[in-house]
Scaffold this active site. Structure first.
Site, PDB file in Angstrom:
ATOM      1  N   HIS A 195       0.831  -1.201   0.000  1.00 17.14           N
ATOM      2  CA  HIS A 195       0.000   0.000   0.000  1.00 17.14           C
ATOM      3  C   HIS A 195       0.867   1.254   0.000  1.00 17.14           C
ATOM      4  O   HIS A 195       1.850   1.338   0.737  1.00 17.14           O
ATOM      5  CB  HIS A 195      -0.904   0.022   1.236  1.00 17.14           C
ATOM      6  CG  HIS A 195      -1.880  -1.110   1.268  1.00 17.14           C
ATOM      7  ND1 HIS A 195      -2.821  -1.326   0.290  1.00 17.14           N
ATOM      8  CD2 HIS A 195      -2.052  -2.105   2.188  1.00 17.14           C
ATOM      9  CE1 HIS A 195      -3.532  -2.386   0.595  1.00 17.14           C
ATOM     10  NE2 HIS A 195      -3.088  -2.888   1.739  1.00 17.14           N
ATOM     11  N   SER A 206      -4.993  -7.088  -0.847  1.00 19.03           N
ATOM     12  CA  SER A 206      -5.574  -6.244   0.189  1.00 19.03           C
ATOM     13  C   SER A 206      -6.351  -5.114  -0.476  1.00 19.03           C
ATOM     14  O   SER A 206      -5.842  -4.452  -1.380  1.00 19.03           O
ATOM     15  CB  SER A 206      -4.476  -5.680   1.089  1.00 19.03           C
ATOM     16  OG  SER A 206      -5.044  -4.941   2.155  1.00 19.03           O
TER      17      SER A 206
END
Length: 378
Positions: free
Chosen positions: A71, A126
């Site tokens: 991320h 994710s």
């Protein structure tokens, strides 16, 4: 309540090489799940994910559904860091969001992921999204209806998403913000008042819509019942029952505090509806009486055609005031008996052999009319 960055690891993906002349790499798996409490204590309602999946289709069509390796620190997707492109996203009957992604072979990050796949490295997917969180009394946190997918990233350690400005931490030990009515009243009194005002307006509108819908549904049903009652119930009692049913429907709504200012208006509507129903009752009653009159008239014509003295009975006009079939039968029977009796009496007093048959009939009928008080036709 402002939207927040929401990061959630779903499952590990087993990469699958898609054999093609271009040597493309693709992988497929569960990218998100609905109505299941995840490791972070959050639940994504099915309708929330359905809406998010539908909205994400636009990015897929435009070729902008990109993902990164790990991320990004600021939560923003960048072209120079892109490693995958989502090519398909859908939801099955189990509430699982199934995604398919293609590795961007030939880009710096895409080649890194390709080499990892070639070396048998497993990784996870994710989701990165934005929305509000609602905490229930049992401690469960539900993702709000304003949630939307921002991206899906390839991650190695799903418990450590990285540092973000005011993030929702991905660590399973981290706890979500404590959002209770008491803390909101204490820290954000203006916000609470604004929410209360908005909620009251929404409830008022919902109340009015429910009342109008109830009236329309009951009115529609009532119209059907009136049609049935017209054929089966002379008193049309169903219409009155329908009005009472509408009033019963409105009673629980009128007792609510938020409806106080609209009670009088609703009462006026009820009165108008009752008046309309009374007028309809009168129309139905008039129609019913007209139908009964026509039925009696048809019955009279039938009985007159069957009687040997039908024309005489019709000329006498004795059936004009008949109100029922029974009364018609009685009057005809009495008239026929009077005619027969008069004929018998006339024939008994008539000397034999003094007139023809036609003359005998003429005298007899004339005598009958005179005895019955009817005008004699010459």
């Amino acid at each position: 309540m402002s939207k927040q960055l929401i990061i959630d690891f779903v499952s590990e993906i087993t990469p699958q090489l898609v054999e093609s002349k271009d040597g493309k790499y693709k992988f497929k798996g569960i990218f998100q799940r609905a109505d299941v409490k995840n490791g972070n204590g959050r639940i994504y309602p099915k309708k929330v994910l359905e809406k998010a999946v539908a909205k994400y289709q636009g990015l897929i069509r435009e070729g902008r559904a990109l993902g990164m390796i790990e991320h990004p620190a600021d939560g923003k997707t960048r072209l120079d860091e892109a490693a995958i492109k989502i090519t398909s996203l859908s939801m099955n009957d189990k509430g699982e969001v199934i995604g398919e992604a293609e590795v961007l072979v030939g880009t710096p990050k895409g080649d890194i992921l390709k080499n990892l796949i070639d070396n048998g490295v497993k990784f996870g997917i994710s989701s990165r999204g934005s929305g509000t969180l609602i905490k229930r009394a049992d401690g469960t946190v539900v993702v709000g209806e304003d949630y939307e997918f921002l991206a899906f990233d390839v991650v190695y350690d799903p418990s450590t998403p990285g540092a973000f400005p005011e993030p929702i931490k991905e660590s399973k030990e981290d706890k979500p913000m404590e959002l209770t009515l008491e803390t909101l009243k204490r820290d954000y009194p203006d916000l609470v008042e604004a929410i209360k005002k908005e909620a009251k307006e929404e409830l008022r509108q919902e109340f009015e819509e429910r009342v109008i819908e109830a009236i329309e549904q009951k009115s529609s049903k009532m119209r059907e019942e009136i049609k049935e009652e017209l054929l089966s119930d002379p008193d049309i009692a169903g219409a009155k029952v329908a009005v009472e049913g509408i009033i019963d429907i409105l009673k629980p709504f009128i007792s609510e505090g938020i409806a106080g200012e609209h009670v009088e208006e609703l009462k006026d509507r009820i009165k108008q509806l009752e008046e309309s129903l009374r007028k309809k009752d009168d129309e139905i009653k008039t129609l019913k009486e007209d139908v009964e009159r026509k039925e009696i008239a048809l019955y009279i014509e039938q009985k007159l055609s069957e009687s040997p003295y039908g024309n005489k009975i019709k000329e006498a006009g004795i059936l004009k005031e008949a109100k029922s079939k029974e009364q018609v039968d009685k009057l005809i029977q009495e008239f026929e008996e009077s005619i027969r009796k008069t004929i018998d009496e006339s024939n008994q007093g008539e000397p034999k052999g003094k007139s023809s048959v036609n003359e005998e009939k003429t005298v007899s009928v004339t005598t009958i009319y005179e005895k019955l008080g009817l005008p004699v036709r010459r």
